[in-house]
Every structure is written in C-alpha cells, then in structure tokens.
Design a protein around this motif. Structure first.
Motif, short mmCIF file in Angstrom:
data_model
loop_
_atom_site.label_atom_id
_atom_site.label_comp_id
_atom_site.label_asym_id
_atom_site.label_seq_id
_atom_site.Cartn_x
_atom_site.Cartn_y
_atom_site.Cartn_z
N ILE A 1 -6.43 -19.44 -11.25
CA ILE A 1 -5.40 -18.71 -11.77
C ILE A 1 -5.83 -17.41 -10.79
O ILE A 1 -6.82 -16.71 -11.33
N TRP A 2 -4.95 -16.75 -10.23
CA TRP A 2 -5.02 -15.40 -9.52
C TRP A 2 -4.12 -14.53 -10.18
O TRP A 2 -2.86 -14.79 -10.31
N ALA A 3 -4.31 -13.19 -10.38
CA ALA A 3 -3.66 -12.17 -10.77
C ALA A 3 -3.87 -10.80 -9.78
O ALA A 3 -5.00 -10.62 -9.31
N LYS A 4 -2.77 -10.14 -9.41
CA LYS A 4 -2.69 -8.91 -9.00
C LYS A 4 -1.88 -8.04 -9.63
O LYS A 4 -0.43 -8.61 -10.08
N ALA A 5 -1.66 -6.73 -9.30
CA ALA A 5 -0.90 -5.81 -10.06
C ALA A 5 -0.53 -4.85 -9.03
O ALA A 5 -1.13 -4.54 -7.98
N VAL A 6 0.57 -4.07 -9.14
CA VAL A 6 1.36 -3.27 -8.27
C VAL A 6 1.81 -2.15 -9.23
O VAL A 6 2.40 -2.23 -10.18
N ASP A 7 1.40 -0.77 -8.76
CA ASP A 7 1.94 0.48 -9.58
C ASP A 7 3.11 0.98 -8.85
O ASP A 7 3.68 0.66 -7.91
N SER A 8 3.20 2.00 -9.66
CA SER A 8 4.63 2.64 -9.20
C SER A 8 4.42 3.57 -7.84
O SER A 8 5.62 3.96 -7.33
N CYS A 9 3.34 3.54 -7.38
CA CYS A 9 3.17 4.12 -5.93
C CYS A 9 3.20 2.83 -4.90
O CYS A 9 2.72 3.11 -3.70
N TYR A 10 3.27 1.67 -5.42
CA TYR A 10 3.10 0.40 -4.58
C TYR A 10 1.65 0.11 -4.12
O TYR A 10 1.53 -0.16 -3.05
N ASN A 11 0.85 0.93 -4.80
CA ASN A 11 -0.47 0.42 -4.73
C ASN A 11 -0.95 -0.95 -5.42
O ASN A 11 -0.30 -1.29 -6.35
N THR A 12 -1.69 -1.79 -4.61
CA THR A 12 -1.97 -3.07 -5.20
C THR A 12 -3.37 -3.46 -5.01
O THR A 12 -4.17 -2.61 -4.23
N GLN A 13 -3.90 -4.35 -5.51
CA GLN A 13 -5.42 -4.83 -5.60
C GLN A 13 -5.86 -5.61 -4.14
O GLN A 13 -4.97 -6.15 -3.77
N PRO A 14 -6.88 -5.07 -3.90
CA PRO A 14 -7.44 -5.87 -2.70
C PRO A 14 -7.98 -7.40 -3.12
O PRO A 14 -8.03 -7.70 -4.34
N GLU A 15 -7.85 -8.28 -2.14
CA GLU A 15 -7.76 -9.52 -2.40
C GLU A 15 -9.23 -10.06 -2.88
O GLU A 15 -9.37 -10.87 -3.70
N SER A 16 -10.22 -9.44 -2.23
CA SER A 16 -11.56 -10.26 -2.63
C SER A 16 -12.62 -8.88 -2.91
O SER A 16 -12.16 -7.62 -2.29
N PHE A 17 -13.55 -9.30 -3.39
CA PHE A 17 -14.67 -8.14 -3.65
C PHE A 17 -15.63 -7.95 -2.59
O PHE A 17 -16.28 -6.92 -2.28
N LYS A 18 -15.64 -8.78 -1.45
CA LYS A 18 -16.57 -8.58 -0.31
C LYS A 18 -16.29 -7.50 0.39
O LYS A 18 -17.44 -6.86 0.75
N ASN A 19 -15.29 -7.09 0.59
CA ASN A 19 -14.92 -5.73 1.31
C ASN A 19 -14.81 -4.44 0.42
O ASN A 19 -14.76 -3.45 1.16
N ILE A 20 -15.00 -4.66 -0.80
CA ILE A 20 -15.18 -3.18 -1.63
C ILE A 20 -16.49 -3.43 -2.36
O ILE A 20 -16.63 -2.57 -3.21
N TRP A 21 -17.41 -4.21 -1.97
CA TRP A 21 -18.42 -4.31 -2.64
C TRP A 21 -19.33 -2.86 -2.35
O TRP A 21 -19.33 -2.18 -1.50
N ASN A 22 -20.06 -2.38 -3.59
CA ASN A 22 -20.71 -1.12 -3.24
C ASN A 22 -21.98 -1.28 -4.43
O ASN A 22 -21.95 -2.17 -5.37
N LEU A 23 -23.10 -0.49 -4.05
CA LEU A 23 -24.21 -0.85 -4.76
C LEU A 23 -24.25 -0.67 -6.08
O LEU A 23 -25.19 -0.88 -6.70
N ARG A 24 -23.45 0.24 -6.51
CA ARG A 24 -23.34 0.48 -8.13
C ARG A 24 -22.31 -0.24 -8.69
O ARG A 24 -22.20 -0.33 -10.11
N GLY A 25 -21.56 -1.11 -8.04
CA GLY A 25 -20.67 -2.12 -8.61
C GLY A 25 -19.59 -1.26 -9.41
O GLY A 25 -19.07 -1.89 -10.43
N VAL A 26 -18.97 -0.34 -9.13
CA VAL A 26 -17.90 0.25 -9.51
C VAL A 26 -16.54 -0.09 -8.79
O VAL A 26 -16.73 -0.38 -7.87
N LEU A 27 -15.51 0.44 -9.27
CA LEU A 27 -14.16 0.23 -8.68
C LEU A 27 -13.98 -1.23 -8.61
O LEU A 27 -13.59 -1.49 -7.39
N SER A 28 -14.35 -2.11 -9.45
CA SER A 28 -14.26 -3.65 -9.08
C SER A 28 -12.65 -3.83 -9.50
O SER A 28 -12.61 -4.52 -10.57
N ASN A 29 -11.90 -3.99 -8.44
CA ASN A 29 -10.56 -3.90 -8.71
C ASN A 29 -10.02 -5.26 -8.02
O ASN A 29 -8.49 -5.20 -7.63
#
Length: 547
Positions: free
Chosen positions: A509-537
């Motif tokens: 099952i996959w889920a993604k959300a869209v907010d009132s500014c039409y921001n949505t979640q990135p598809e995978s963690f590969k391109n948002i990986w960061n060394l502190r593991g924050v902003l995992s969305n």
C-alpha cells in the motif's frame, strides 16, 4: 531569578568524591600547562566544577545509566590485552592538543585529539579532556549504541590501571531516576533520555491524541519544577530591564486555545535508514500527535515587555529548564514575525487537552509554535529573549537541519543550512501495519492513516494505491479541523476502502498527501536522504498479506 546555582546546590547533595576527582584532573592539567595563560586553567576548572554541579543537581539513585549497554556489549571499554596501562594521573596530563587529548571509558583509554573537530556535538567533548566521558554519556545517552562504541574503539590507545579503574565514576548517580512514569504502550526509541512513540494504529482511533499516548521527545533529563516558585523571564535585547512572570501572573492574562499537531523532525526516520544509515533515533511513523493547547498568546506577553509586531527584531529565542553537563539549557528560536503576529498563534501553554501539561510535555509551561517542527516547541520554558540573533544552542545551530543526499559527515557544514522551521507535507498509513495479515471484506481492504502539513496548510487530498501508482484511490477525510489555512494547525485523519484483485496474496500500500498549496510528497527516500534522517516525508509504503 529563582533558579540560581546556590539554591540548587543547597537543595541537592553533591558527590564530593567525584568533585575531588574532577578538580584534581583540572588541577593536574593546569600544572602541566604552565606555559599557557592562567585564564584557560580557570575556565577548565570552572567548566569541570560546573559540569559536576549541573550533573548533580538531581538527587538520584545509584548509577544505572549503562545497565543496558553492559547487557548487550562486551567489548567497548573492556581491558584489552597487548595495550599499555595508564593511571588516571597519566590520563589527566593529556587534556589539550599540545599534550594530546585523552579520555577514559570504563577500563579503556582513548586519544580523541584528531576526532575533536569532527565531533557532532562540537567542542563540548573537551569537557571530558583528561578524564572520563561516562558522566556526559549518562546525559547524552545517544552515545550508548554500537556505532559510537565502534568509533570509540578505533581511538583506543590503552587501559586504565586496575588500581584506578572505575574511580572517576564510582558512587555516581543516575540523572534520569526521577523522570516521570510512562504508559507501557509507548514504544521507546531510547530510554535515557526517554523518547517514545505510540503504536500507529492507536493514533487514528481519535482526532485528539490522549496525553498518555502522545509521543515523547526529550533531549535531557526531565526537570522537576515547583509551580509555586516558577518564574518566566522575558528579556529584550538592548534593554536593561527584564520582565518576570510567575505562573499565576501568566494565567491571569487572556487565555487562548488552539488545536495543533506537533511532530518530531525525525518522524519516519527508520524508513530513510533503509536507503543508507543515518544518525538519530530510529523513529517509526508515530513521532507525532494532535492536542488542544491552552495558554496565553506570546504576542500578549511581548506587549507587556514593550514589544509589538512592528518592532525591528528578527528572532525570538526560547530556553528551557532542562540542561546538559555544562549547565547549558536546551534552546531554540523562531522568526520574530511568527512570534509577534496574531496569525502566528504562538502560545505559552500551561494546559494540554484540558489539564495541566504533563511533565514529559513541558510542565508547567511549554511554548507551542503551531505548524513548526517539534524542536522549536520548547518545554519547561524558563526564558524568552527577543533578539537580532538566532539561538546559539546546539539544537538550533548544529542539529535539525536538512542537507543534500551527497553531503556526508566529512563534508557537512551546519552553517550552510538554515534551521528547520515549518515542516513539509506528510502522510502515514497507520492501519494495517507492516507485515500484518488482513482479511478482505467483499473484495476490499480498509486503510487508515493521518496526513499533516506544516505552515498552517490544510490537507486537501490523500491518494492511496495498491499497484505502485497505476491506479490511485482518493481517501475520505474523516476528521479535520474547521480552521482555514494558513492557520490550519491540526492533522487530518483519513480512510480508504480499496478493492483488491481476487487471488491476490500480498500487496504493498502506498499513500501520499496533498496540501492546500498543492505541495505533495516525494515518491522515494533516495533523493531526499540526509545524514540526520530528518524531513522523512516520502510516500508511505506498507506491505501486507491478504486472506
């Protein structure tokens, strides 16, 4: 100010033996560096004494801090054959870069000179120079993990003599022994300090998270605060006068209530670690909660201090009553416009879900900065500083920041990234859980979860798929606050009844959300990986079995 050192020293027993050892180490260090000025010696001695006083402000039980580590690890700090033995006096003579910086851990002696500059906690590691790191690791329990022990052992140069082994830490007390009791359903990411989340399926049972099930994020021991003597200080940069308010005085100001979600920056970090290891607590998807907070508007308190929203300041700093071995308190800051604006809805809260805020969540007063990362919602609030500058605390300057996936611990520069404030849009599947066997109902499965976006944005849609995005199903928004953006501070609880093909045994099952500014979640963690593991969305994914 009622939280002065002399009062705390009088109210708490001081371990004189440990004081003697720390002072002796500081004295020996000074004697062996006579060519330097006397000022650094005084600073070192002062820091050593302050370290002990800060640490011994608590009247605690016998040392339990390393019980878990001792049960699971048999190598770090254990005497190793073939290495030389050093006395504590030998170690104390190595307390600066000229003489090399040595520290001890249990029976081990380590040369950390070349590691100091790369230490994530900055130069605070120098407080242990020529002595033991154990008092500090009792407070910063994040060090008690195999990754840190492995690094430590690469710096090993010898063993503490059998005569001296344990002297620096004998009779040491546990700074966490007076922490409050917690509900057993909470799943700890760490015990000391206590950090825990509730099982995700419980999150979606009701819109308001019960206090007992609200995730707990502590960086240091939970302070015990007497509401009768509590005072909040408000300092305006450039003015000599400081405004002080007791809890009763604070409660006499006009009350304001908001319903707001608070989320840890590391929520869902455990999913990011599957791409590549990161440093930080291994949070699942439940380091988040939604509550009703009652208190007074920060802007009203600032007005009492003579500051209105048109003032030219840039930041408002917050300091808590929880502090580290050096006496430095937990601190953070937010932009002045957020603090002073009526639309910012920042409050100094003394109630959570209609009752006094529990100790784990900031009793007696916590600043609630809705729409902003949990790290800025400072608990046990002691001091507010209106300033031109950001907070200089470790957690503002050297933590809770995002970086490029290509940035590693050898190349990271924390001065190049801004501190996280508003969080990005996120969603999570809370029911069913990973690996669960789900009974289909008339060819459908029921999926439930939460979605939230920082900055006061509202969730307008949640999309769910069972076939990797070939077809999407729009979820029902079951529970949502009526507030409009940009003052929509609460999460949204959603559900979706999704058809499955006959004979299907397993689905993801996959889920993604869209907010009132039409921001949505990135598809995978590969391109948002960061060394502190924050902003995992990234999209949330849960694999389940069907029957």
């Amino acid at each position: 100010m009622k939280f002065m050192w002399h009062r705390l020293i009088c109210k708490n027993r001081i371990n004189l033996r440990l004081l003697d050892n720390i002072c002796r180490s500081a004295s020996l260090c000074a004697q062996n560096n006579k060519h330097e000025t006397s000022s650094p010696h005084r600073l070192f001695l002062g820091a050593s004494i302050a370290t002990l006083l800060a640490y011994k402000l608590y009247d605690y039980k016998k040392n339990l801090a390393f019980a878990e580590q001792e049960a699971s690890d048999t190598k770090a700090g254990v005497a190793r054959e073939g290495l030389p033995y050093y006395s504590l006096q030998d170690v104390s003579q190595h307390c600066n870069k000229d003489t090399r910086i040595w520290v001890t851990y249990k029976e081990g002696v380590y040369d950390i000179t070349d590691f100091v500059e790369g230490h994530p906690g900055g130069d605070q590691i120098l407080l242990a120079a020529g002595s033991s790191v154990e008092p500090f690791w009792m407070l910063y329990a994040v060090h008690n993990n195999p990754h840190v022990w492995e690094i430590l052992e690469t710096l090993r140069i010898g063993n503490v003599t059998k005569e001296d082994a344990g002297k620096l830490t004998e009779n040491m007390s546990d700074p966490y022994s007076t922490d409050p009791k917690r509900h057993p359903v909470l799943h700890p990411a760490s015990v000391k300090p206590f950090n825990a989340e509730t099982p995700p399926f419980l999150l979606v049972q009701q819109f308001i998270t019960p206090n007992e099930l609200f995730y707990v994020r502590n960086h240091l021991p939970v302070p015990k605060v007497d509401p009768e003597t509590y005072e909040l200080e408000i300092e305006i940069e450039g003015k000599n006068k400081t405004l002080s308010l007791t809890l009763d005085e604070l409660k006499k100001l006009p009350r304001h209530t908001i319903t707001a979600t608070i989320m840890c920056a590391g929520n869902r970090r455990s999913e990011m670690t599957k791409v590549k290891p990161v440093k930080g607590l291994s949070w699942g998807a439940a380091a988040v909660g939604n509550a009703t907070w009652t208190g007074v508007r920060l802007r009203d308190v600032l007005a009492l201090a003579g500051v209105d929203e048109d003032a030219a300041f840039k930041h408002v700093q917050f300091e808590g009553l929880d502090f580290d071995p050096t006496g430095k308190t937990y601190g953070a800051s937010i932009p002045f416009w957020k603090a002073a604006s009526k639309r910012g809805d920042v409050i100094l809260a003394f109630e959570m879900n209609g009752v006094p805020i529990p100790r784990d969540h900031g009793f007696p007063v916590r600043v609630i900065v809705p729409g902003t990362v949990g790290a800025r919602n400072v608990k046990w609030l002691a001091r507010i500083i209106v300033s031109e500058k950001e907070s200089d605390s470790h957690w503002q300057q050297n933590d809770y920041k995002g970086f490029s996936p290509s940035t590693d611990w050898d190349t990271v520069d924390f001065t190049k990234s801004p501190a996280i404030q508003e969080l990005p849009v996120i969603s999570a599947i809370c029911q069913p859980s990973e690996g669960q066997t789900v009974q289909t109902d008339d060819g459908h499965i029921l999926v439930k979860g939460y979605a939230w976006s920082g900055g006061g944005q509202k969730i307008v849609r949640v999309d769910v798929t069972l076939d990797e995005g070939d077809t999407w199903h729009v979820a029902n928004l079951d529970h949502q606050d009526t507030a409009e953006p940009p003052q929509h501070w609460s999460w949204t609880l959603w559900s979706a009844r999704i058809p499955v093909k006959p004979g299907t045994k397993t689905v993801q099952i996959w889920a993604k959300a869209v907010d009132s500014c039409y921001n949505t979640q990135p598809e995978s963690f590969k391109n948002i990986w960061n060394l502190r593991g924050v902003l995992s969305n990234a999209y949330h994914r849960v694999t389940v079995k069907l029957q």
